[in-house]
Design a protein around this motif. Sequence first.
Motif, short mmCIF file in Angstrom:
data_model
loop_
_atom_site.label_atom_id
_atom_site.label_comp_id
_atom_site.label_asym_id
_atom_site.label_seq_id
_atom_site.Cartn_x
_atom_site.Cartn_y
_atom_site.Cartn_z
N PRO A 62 11.20 -9.96 1.30
CA PRO A 62 10.62 -8.61 0.72
C PRO A 62 9.42 -8.10 1.08
O PRO A 62 8.68 -8.88 2.05
CB PRO A 62 10.28 -9.25 -0.71
N VAL A 63 9.22 -6.98 1.09
CA VAL A 63 8.01 -6.30 1.63
C VAL A 63 6.76 -6.66 1.19
O VAL A 63 6.66 -7.16 -0.13
CB VAL A 63 8.27 -4.57 1.59
N ARG A 64 5.69 -6.99 1.80
CA ARG A 64 4.50 -7.43 1.30
C ARG A 64 4.06 -6.69 0.05
O ARG A 64 4.15 -5.50 0.06
CB ARG A 64 3.53 -7.26 2.43
N GLY A 65 3.72 -7.46 -0.81
CA GLY A 65 3.38 -6.92 -2.34
C GLY A 65 4.39 -6.46 -3.15
O GLY A 65 4.09 -5.99 -4.24
N THR A 66 5.73 -6.82 -2.92
CA THR A 66 6.72 -6.62 -3.92
C THR A 66 6.51 -7.50 -5.00
O THR A 66 6.42 -8.43 -4.95
CB THR A 66 8.07 -6.97 -2.99
N VAL A 67 6.88 -6.61 -6.16
CA VAL A 67 6.59 -7.44 -7.47
C VAL A 67 8.15 -7.53 -8.02
O VAL A 67 8.86 -6.48 -8.22
CB VAL A 67 5.83 -6.70 -8.55
N PRO A 68 8.42 -8.67 -8.31
CA PRO A 68 9.91 -8.92 -9.21
C PRO A 68 9.88 -8.12 -10.36
O PRO A 68 8.71 -8.31 -10.91
CB PRO A 68 9.97 -10.46 -9.14
N ASN A 194 9.85 -1.52 -16.13
CA ASN A 194 8.94 -0.89 -15.27
C ASN A 194 7.68 -0.41 -15.86
O ASN A 194 6.93 0.07 -14.94
CB ASN A 194 9.59 -0.29 -14.20
#
Length: 232
Positions: A62-68, A194
């Motif tokens: 996942p892209v850096r900083g992605t939050v599940p 979200n």
Amino acid sequence: MLRAFFLIFFLIGVAVVSVLGFRGQRTTNPPIMIFPDMDYQPKVRPQAPLGFFTDGRGMRPPVRGTVPIGYELPNPQAASSPGAPLTPNPAGEQDRLAFSVGSDYQNTGKMSATWGTGIPLPVNAELMQRGEQRFNINCAICHGPTAAGNGIVKQYGMATIISLLDERIRNMSDGEIFNTITHGKNTMFGYGHNVTVNDRWAIIAYLRALQRSQNATPADVPPEARIELEKQ
Ligand code: HEC
């Protein structure tokens, strides 16, 4: 007539034999594929290697900083500078950013069995500004910037979108609106995954201000300001 019957009978016989006749036998030949692109699609399968990327992996991290979805957000400072290490939230910060975790009023909108009302956070300029921003991001597309139910999605055909300025919604308890944001209602999707708990309350506080402003009477304007308005 009889000839046609024999012909049909013969054709049906050929069809039945060709479909069923050769079943049950093993073959090493590849199966006949009428549409091979259904089986062999130009796609990356899970865990499969791929020469396209330099590390040879098909699956991308996942892209850096992605939050599940549903997890705590990294603290805003770290998130705002790309590449910075993501430090855990300092104490207290977590509350501001968390998603529904508890069973109390703030997390559910319920006071025992019924919807409660009231904003369980200090209602100040900061909260209202946050609410305005979050409302414009999450709600205005459908409900419109003044909550009159005329957002862009409505213009593209989602006919069931309602005005939030109606008396029914003005009289609705804050807790019920909180629940609608969290879980959705009828044709409205839930936004609990979200929009953080405190942002939901900020949105409600801002929505109340919108409702008030759109249903104001001349008596709501202080006399001094009224004279100013009349001059214009
Ligand atoms: C994708 C479009 C869409 C978005 C985005 C959206 N809504 Fe809705 N909302 C609807 C629709 C459609 C309804 C009417 C649901 C129904 O009764 O069928 C609705 C109904 C409501 C209601 C009334 C529920 C009831 O009990 O009748 C409230 C309150 C509400 N929305 C608040 C919000 C808030 C606050 C946001 C932002 C967090 C939001 N909505 C975002 C589409 C949307």
